[in-house]
Design a protein around this motif. Structure first.
Motif, short mmCIF file in Angstrom:
data_model
loop_
_atom_site.label_atom_id
_atom_site.label_comp_id
_atom_site.label_asym_id
_atom_site.label_seq_id
_atom_site.Cartn_x
_atom_site.Cartn_y
_atom_site.Cartn_z
N PHE A 66 61.31 6.22 20.70
CA PHE A 66 60.18 5.30 20.78
C PHE A 66 60.36 4.14 19.79
CE2 PHE A 66 55.99 3.80 19.43
CZ PHE A 66 55.41 3.50 20.65
N GLY A 67 59.92 2.96 20.19
CA GLY A 67 59.84 1.85 19.26
C GLY A 67 61.03 0.91 19.22
N ALA A 68 62.00 1.09 20.12
CA ALA A 68 63.16 0.20 20.13
C ALA A 68 62.76 -1.19 20.64
CB ALA A 68 64.27 0.78 21.00
N GLU A 69 63.58 -2.16 20.35
CA GLU A 69 63.35 -3.51 20.86
C GLU A 69 63.31 -3.47 22.39
OE1 GLU A 69 62.89 -6.63 19.40
OE2 GLU A 69 62.42 -5.34 17.67
N PRO A 70 62.44 -4.26 23.02
CA PRO A 70 62.31 -4.23 24.48
C PRO A 70 63.65 -4.38 25.18
CG PRO A 70 60.56 -5.56 23.55
CD PRO A 70 61.48 -5.21 22.41
N ASN A 71 63.82 -3.57 26.21
CA ASN A 71 64.97 -3.64 27.12
C ASN A 71 66.32 -3.35 26.46
OD1 ASN A 71 63.40 -4.38 29.50
ND2 ASN A 71 63.06 -6.32 28.44
N THR A 72 66.31 -2.61 25.36
CA THR A 72 67.57 -2.22 24.72
C THR A 72 67.98 -0.78 25.09
OG1 THR A 72 66.40 -1.50 22.72
CG2 THR A 72 67.24 -3.77 22.77
#
Length: 482
Positions: free
Chosen positions: A35-41
């Motif tokens: 959870f919490g990764a940069e969008p679309n990574t």
């Protein structure tokens, strides 16, 4: 017990709960579920269904489904089928969702819980494996929306109930019990704020004895407080609509916690609208009996099994045992206190009473209890051996909880809370009270029990609260011949 009526209407509620499975990778790919990764990574080619990619089943996700089935007393299908659920939505990159339709992996089962001292049971229809969609992000201050596909392909179990609940209170109690179960067995972390445990409530109303009313589905309820508020509002809204002569239209609705209201999002689809068909890229999921037994052997003691053991081994009522197994930490705290004190029921009473009251006020769990199980056991021991009264015990508990002291005996000594167990000294006080209160003595002999209680009060006052109440009672009765 008959269902509670609201303005003459019976409420009917069913639940669909999406529990995100505690796997490190997605259900059909090796992409991370963190959870919490940069969008679309964290959206790989498989999650996006790019040409030439094929889904591969995550074995751990299946193991989670087996665990849940065993915990719910469900039938675990030896063969289940994956299907494509077709619909268009911006955050669904494939244009379909891989789910299960006709033959789910987990079938039947039930969830039981206590509500206001009454045992309730909600029947389950199924729990099926599926992948999550992405997430639409709406930046109101920019007037723009974006799509984050990190969640696309995240493994879910969708747990579906029969429409067995008859109030918002029942619905919340069911959701809490299911939340406890999935976290207990470790298939879901239960983080509602992060979307790991999301509930959809299907709500309808009807006159008693009438067919089921038209339901509206409240989507993505992510806190127990919002859940109750949303259901209560929806119930009131539906009753008002019917009373005003308007028909309820089947729909999907959202709850706005700021206004406390639900609003229609779209017309509710039926299964036919999704044009389900078996996924040609995935073979049937085959679960051998040996696999089920291996999972069963590795599972920790289930809450209902532990509660039954508490009834059997400690002589607790079923109600106590159920509440004490709300979490592993609570159960461990109780067992430690019960075994150290040898007084299981007293330990249960303190935990369910004084300790729970304080923890609820702090909105925290047993892990935050300022009095340890060992301290509670020591306190119970001093009550049992007559060193202190129940009244004094509450003073000792307060000192322990506030951090004023950490040793039970030291608090008793410092505050002078020891009961008077010297029979000679107590006999003298009893005789003095009898001599000073002839009126009460005569009233007692005339059959008035209140007069006896008044005499006991005088004895406790004369001893500055240190007299052993039972000993004082016995001595007074012996003196008065009562």
């Amino acid at each position: 017990m008959s269902a509670k009526l609201i303005h003459g209407y019976e409420v009917v509620i069913g639940f669909e709960t999406h529990a995100q499975l505690a796997t490190k990778s997605k259900i059909f790919s090796r992409a991370s579920t963190a959870f919490g990764a940069e969008p679309n990574t964290q959206a790989c080619a498989v999650d996006l269904a790019l040409p030439g990619t094929l889904p591969v089943m995550n074995r751990e996700a299946v193991a989670c489904a087996i665990k849940l089935g065993l915990a719910l007393g469900s039938h675990i299908a030896p063969v289940s089928i994956f299907a494509r659920k077709n619909y268009f939505y911006p955050d669904l990159p494939k244009g379909y969702q891989i789910s299960q339709f006709e033959i789910p992996v987990v079938q039947g089962g039930e969830v039981s819980f206590f509500l206001e001292g009454e045992k309730k049971t909600v029947r389950l229809v199924r729990a099926h494996l599926e992948e999550d969609a992405g997430k639409s992000l709406h930046e109101d201050f920019l007037g723009q929306s974006g799509i984050d596909l990190n969640r696309a392909g995240t493994p879910l179990l969708e747990i579906v109930t029969e429409p067995d609940m008859r109030s918002s209170e029942e619905a919340v109690a069911y959701a809490k019990e299911l939340h406890k179960l999935v976290t207990w067995i470790g298939v879901c972390d239960g983080n509602m704020q992060e979307g790991s445990f999301r509930c959809d409530a299907n709500v309808s109303v009807r006159k008693p004895g009438q067919p089921l009313g038209t339901r509206r589905e409240i989507k993505n309820l992510n806190s127990f407080k919002n859940m109750q508020q949303a259901i209560d509002y929806e119930i009131r809204w539906q009753i008002e609509e019917i009373e005003d002569g308007r028909a309820i239209q089947q729909a999907t609705v959202l709850f706005n916690p700021d206004t406390g209201e639900t609003r229609a999002m779209r017309t509710k689809e039926d299964a036919a609208d999704y044009r389900y068909f078996p996924d040609p890229d995935l073979p049937p999921l085959v679960i051998a009996p040996e696999w089920v037994e291996r999972v069963r052997a590795d599972m920790a003691e289930l809450p209902r099994v532990m509660a039954a053991r508490f009834v059997q081994d400690y002589g607790l009522p079923e109600y106590d045992a159920t509440l004490l197994t709300q979490s592993k930490a609570m159960a461990a705290y109780f067992e430690a206190a019960a075994q150290a004190s040898g007084q299981a029921k007293l330990a249960s009473n303190w935990i369910m009473g004084e300790i729970s009251r304080r923890l609820n006020a702090q909105d925290s769990g047993i892990e935050s209890a300022a009095v340890s199980a060992a301290q509670l056991a020591a306190l119970i021991g001093r009550i049992q051996d007559g060193t202190i009264s129940n009244n004094a015990a509450r003073q000792v508990f307060e000192a322990l909880w506030s951090g004023e002291a950490s040793d039970v005996d030291a608090v008793i000594e410092a505050k002078g809370l020891k009961q008077m167990n010297d029979s000679g000294a107590l006999e003298k006080i009893v005789d003095e009270v009898i001599a000073a209160n002839p009126g009460n003595v005569e009233q007692f002999k005339a059959g008035k029990d209140k007069a006896f209680n008044a005499l006991i009060g005088q004895i406790m006052k004369a001893s500055k609260g240190k007299a052993n109440p039972q000993q004082a009672t016995d001595l007074l009765r012996a003196r008065l011949g009562g």
